[in-house]
Design an enzyme around this catalytic site. Structure first.
Site, PDB file in Angstrom:
ATOM      1  N   HIS A  60       0.855  -1.286  -0.080  1.00 30.82           N
ATOM      2  CA  HIS A  60       0.056   0.139   0.075  1.00 30.82           C
ATOM      3  C   HIS A  60       0.856   1.286  -0.181  1.00 30.82           C
ATOM      4  CE1 HIS A  60      -3.788   1.953   0.328  1.00 30.82           C
ATOM      5  NE2 HIS A  60      -3.149   3.021   0.988  1.00 30.82           N
ATOM      6  N   HIS A  81       0.158  11.844  -5.615  1.00 33.86           N
ATOM      7  CA  HIS A  81      -0.455  11.915  -4.065  1.00 33.86           C
ATOM      8  C   HIS A  81       0.769  11.594  -3.097  1.00 33.86           C
ATOM      9  CE1 HIS A  81      -3.521  10.985  -1.086  1.00 33.86           C
ATOM     10  NE2 HIS A  81      -2.379  10.151  -0.756  1.00 33.86           N
ATOM     11  N   GLU A  82       1.476  10.581  -3.389  1.00 29.20           N
ATOM     12  CA  GLU A  82       2.399  10.671  -2.296  1.00 29.20           C
ATOM     13  C   GLU A  82       3.295  11.759  -2.166  1.00 29.20           C
ATOM     14  OE1 GLU A  82       1.894   8.354  -0.233  1.00 29.20           O
ATOM     15  OE2 GLU A  82       0.605   7.313  -1.341  1.00 29.20           O
ATOM     16  N   GLU A 116      -3.855  14.755   3.112  1.00 32.92           N
ATOM     17  CA  GLU A 116      -4.030  13.899   1.941  1.00 32.92           C
ATOM     18  C   GLU A 116      -4.449  14.725   0.515  1.00 32.92           C
ATOM     19  OE1 GLU A 116      -3.420  10.941   1.998  1.00 32.92           O
ATOM     20  OE2 GLU A 116      -3.260  10.619   4.305  1.00 32.92           O
ATOM     21  N   HIS A 162      -6.487   0.340   5.562  1.00 33.54           N
ATOM     22  CA  HIS A 162      -6.491   1.167   6.738  1.00 33.54           C
ATOM     23  C   HIS A 162      -7.094   0.541   8.049  1.00 33.54           C
ATOM     24  CE1 HIS A 162      -5.874   3.100   2.946  1.00 33.54           C
ATOM     25  NE2 HIS A 162      -5.362   4.414   3.706  1.00 33.54           N
ATOM     26  N   TYR A 213      -9.604  11.273   4.110  1.00 33.81           N
ATOM     27  CA  TYR A 213      -9.674  11.245   2.749  1.00 33.81           C
ATOM     28  C   TYR A 213     -11.103  11.700   2.292  1.00 33.81           C
ATOM     29  CZ  TYR A 213      -5.768   7.844   3.325  1.00 33.81           C
ATOM     30  OH  TYR A 213      -4.580   7.271   3.919  1.00 33.81           O
TER      31      TYR A 213
HETATM   32  O1  X8Z Z   1      -4.174   5.254   1.121  1.00 38.12           O
HETATM   33  C1  X8Z Z   1      -4.325   6.096   0.392  1.00 38.12           C
HETATM   34  C2  X8Z Z   1      -2.730   6.800  -0.345  1.00 38.12           C
HETATM   35  C3  X8Z Z   1      -1.872   6.707   0.609  1.00 38.12           C
HETATM   36  S1  X8Z Z   1      -2.000   7.838   2.098  1.00 38.12           S
HETATM   37  C4  X8Z Z   1      -2.376   5.690  -1.319  1.00 38.12           C
HETATM   38  N1  X8Z Z   1      -5.511   6.513  -0.340  1.00 38.12           N
HETATM   39  C5  X8Z Z   1      -6.595   5.982   0.131  1.00 38.12           C
HETATM   40  C6  X8Z Z   1      -6.802   4.482  -0.214  1.00 38.12           C
HETATM   41  O2  X8Z Z   1      -6.038   4.087  -1.097  1.00 38.12           O
HETATM   42  O3  X8Z Z   1      -7.733   4.013   0.455  1.00 38.12           O
HETATM   43  C7  X8Z Z   1      -5.383   7.580  -1.457  1.00 38.12           C
HETATM   44  C8  X8Z Z   1      -6.968   7.488  -1.785  1.00 38.12           C
HETATM   45  C9  X8Z Z   1      -7.533   6.876  -0.589  1.00 38.12           C
HETATM   46 ZN    ZN Z   2      -1.884   9.737   1.333  1.00 37.58          ZN
END
Ligand code: X8Z
Ligand code: ZN
Length: 635
Positions: free
Chosen positions: A376, A406-407, A434, A534, A544
């Protein structure tokens, strides 16, 4: 939660209720909120002074910073080499950090009621929120909790689906898995994106959801212990602690989230209804009834969180966005390194310094063949100065092109606030962190792609609906998903959802918010929330949802700053240094000020506001509503 996008002590969550009331007037001095269980001062004890309080909090932040860096290094190694040993090393480092936060937060109570300068008072408030995982104040339970936390994330990182050999051809249909006939998360993601065979989709969907039932007893214990830690710190439960990280009382925050959801829900249901019709055409009304929920395995993503992979099914007559970035990247043999270079190039075009050489040496871009890693995507700041890295199993496609931005948004934010005192090195709130990279990614327009040589020509304006559809399948589809994960966790942490109903409550919320349902019966032997990173990694998720609203608000403000005239979806701030300066000014604040001030610095507004996302998609919503005429909306 080793792949937490931020540093442990990045304090993604700012200030509590008492301070918020002061945001409007910002008086020079602040009173520290009395903690629930403040012990009475001992008779004859000397009242502590402001100078002592200041010295205390400065020593505390220095100590916590050191421990956070140690934990980050241990977590980095754990996430890059998942073994029993690295899990234990990381759990121990986490225990030391959490223990120090608790100890300091309790010791800080002797300063309760002191009249302090605003910055010092803010640091005291942030101290209690310094980790997302609070632990009970005894070594045995704290050790147990951090070991559970490391093992939950390890279980997720190792997760694979091994289709039974008897089933004939591997479910992957040639998709590369982990080399042993099993499918890892990247292989599953690819099948969900590309396959249109409903049996195969259901098979891998079920398969991935077998990784999480073993997490269930551990998660239950995790909830008990983390709640105990949160209560000792003066919060009602862990959910209330998370909600306290937004410069307002936790209940006001829940109401704020609800308010924003109400603003965007009609747009979501318009998209949902349209896609249900399109999926009905593809899979038949038997599989996708025109008035019921959409089966969760048909939306192009294992969690149905972003639907961009359904673009070919969604395309309006006359075509989609008019270009296929995945195909362009693959045809041009763009590799993982170049994907990241494109991202960096956007930030430097705004006046940010290039990434340090160590970023390129130490980051992980490609999934290693010989070991388990947490794939992830995450961004790291290992020394609170220059040791920035990302860790990502990059695939060469449109989605990961955006995820790289994003990263890097996290990394450039981390670097921008490095001159703040340690306690203020964090996003204005978690959602800001985010939203930054995503804001930049909104500028990946066809005109931008042409400018950097990835597109030969900008598709004609008839592509408007096609382009907006492509964006909506990711950005609008995500909204209810972004909301519901913590709706579930808040109820779990408060006890409203007991362990005996974990899974039922999860699917109730997925139906209510997303209008999605499982195609096969689920029971309490399943633990479907655990199949989403998560949850086992304990990363709060409302950030998010809010980021998906904020990024449009930021984009609107930056486009205004850049002098862009025209529809928002056509704006790219690439190369615009004025926009870059404005953005940096906000990022440099870190979390030194309540987030409404940071928002104001960038946008001139003090409230989160969904009108930017609504305006951005207005032509699409009108079009969708025409297509949906006469159809039942929602479930
Ligand atoms: O977890 C993330 C990023 C890392 S902070 C890739 N995101 C969420 C997910 O993948 O569930 C970005 C969008 C939502
Ligand atoms: Zn992120």
């Amino acid at each position: 939660m080793t792949a937490h996008p931020l540093r442990r002590l990045s304090l993604t969550v700012p200030l509590i209720a008492a301070l918020l009331a002061l945001v409007a007037g910002i008086p020079a001095r602040h009173r520290i909120e009395a903690a629930a269980a403040t012990p009475p001062p001992e008779p004859g004890a000397k009242r502590p002074t402001v100078a002592e309080a200041t010295a205390f909090i400065e020593a505390a932040e220095k100590r916590l910073q050191e421990l956070a860096i140690k934990f980050d290094r241990a977590s980095w190694v754990q996430a890059n080499f998942i073994t029993q040993d690295t899990e234990k090393i990381s759990a121990d480092a986490n225990e030391a950090l959490i223990g120090a936060v608790t100890e300091n937060a309790l010791a800080a109570r002797r300063f309760d009621g002191l009249d302090l300068p605003a910055g010092v008072a803010r640091k005291f408030a942030l101290l209690k929120l310094a980790v997302e995982l609070p632990a009970p104040n005894n070594a045995a339970e704290r050790g147990e909790l951090t070991e559970i936390a490391a093992s939950l994330e390890g279980t997720y990182g190792r997760g694979k689906y091994c289709p039974p050999a008897a089933a004939g051809a591997p479910a992957g249909g040639g998709a590369e898995g982990s080399g042993d006939g099993c499918l890892d998360i990247n292989a599953i993601t690819r099948i969900m994106a590309e396959s249109r065979d409903p049996r195969q989709l259901l098979d891998v969907w079920r398969g991935w959801h077998t990784i999480s039932p073993p997490m269930r007893p551990k998660y239950q214990r995790f909830v008990e212990l983390a709640n105990k830690g949160a209560r000792e710190m003066g919060f009602k439960d862990l959910g209330a602690m998370w909600r306290s990280g937004y410069d307002m009382p936790p209940d006001a925050f829940s109401a704020e989230v609800e308010r924003l959801w109400k603003q965007v829900a009609p747009l979501y249901w318009s998209l949902h209804t349209y896609m249900r019709t399109q999926l009905g055409k593809q899979y038949g009304a038997q599989a996708v009834p025109p008035d019921g929920p959409i089966p969760a395995h048909l939306l192009g993503n294992i969690w149905a969180q972003q639907w961009g992979n359904l673009e070919p099914l969604a395309a309006p007559p006359g075509g989609g966005a008019g270009y296929d970035l995945t195909k362009i990247l693959v045809d041009r043999k763009v590799d993982d390194h170049q994907m990241v270079r494109y991202g960096e190039g956007f930030f430097t075009s705004l006046g940010f310094d290039p990434l340090p050489a160590t970023f390129w040496e130490r980051s992980l871009f490609v999934k290693p063949a010989d070991r388990d890693v947490v794939c992830h995507a995450s961004a790291w700041d290992l020394d609170a100065q220059e040791d920035l890295r990302i860790k990502m199993c990059i695939e060469i496609n449109d989605e990961d092109f955006r995820t790289v931005h994003h990263e890097l948004g996290h990394n450039f934010y981390q670097r921008a606030y490095r001159r703040q005192p340690p306690m203020f090195r964090g996003g204005a709130n978690g959602a800001f962190h985010e939203a930054i990279g995503d804001t930049i990614a909104l500028s990946i327009t066809p005109a931008y792609l042409k400018r950097i040589g990835l597109l030969d020509a900008v598709p004609p304006p008839t592509g408007e609906i096609g382009y907006l559809m492509k964006m909506a399948l990711d950005k609008v589809a995500f909204l209810p998903f972004g909301l519901l994960i913590d709706q579930w966790r808040w109820k779990v942490f408060s006890g409203e959802v007991p362990p005996a109903s974990y899974n039922r409550a999860w699917w109730d919320l997925r139906l209510k918010y997303q209008g999605v349902a499982p195609a096969v019966a689920r029971t309490e032997s399943d633990f479907d929330p655990g199949a989403k990173y998560h949850v086992p990694a304990n990363v709060s998720y409302t950030r998010y949802f809010l980021a998906h609203i904020l990024q449009f608000q930021f984009h609107r403000a930056l486009c205004r700053e850049a002098g862009f005239q025209g529809p928002l979806y056509q704006c790219s701030i690439y190369g615009n240094e004025a926009a870059g300066r404005k953005l940096r000014a906000m990022l440099e604040l870190g979390q030194s000020r309540p987030w409404p001030e940071a928002l104001h610095a960038l946008t001139g507004e003090r409230q989160m506001d969904a009108t930017a996302i609504i305006d951005y998609f207005a032509p699409l919503q009108k079009w969708l509503d025409e297509q949906n005429r006469g159809k039942k909306i929602g479930v």
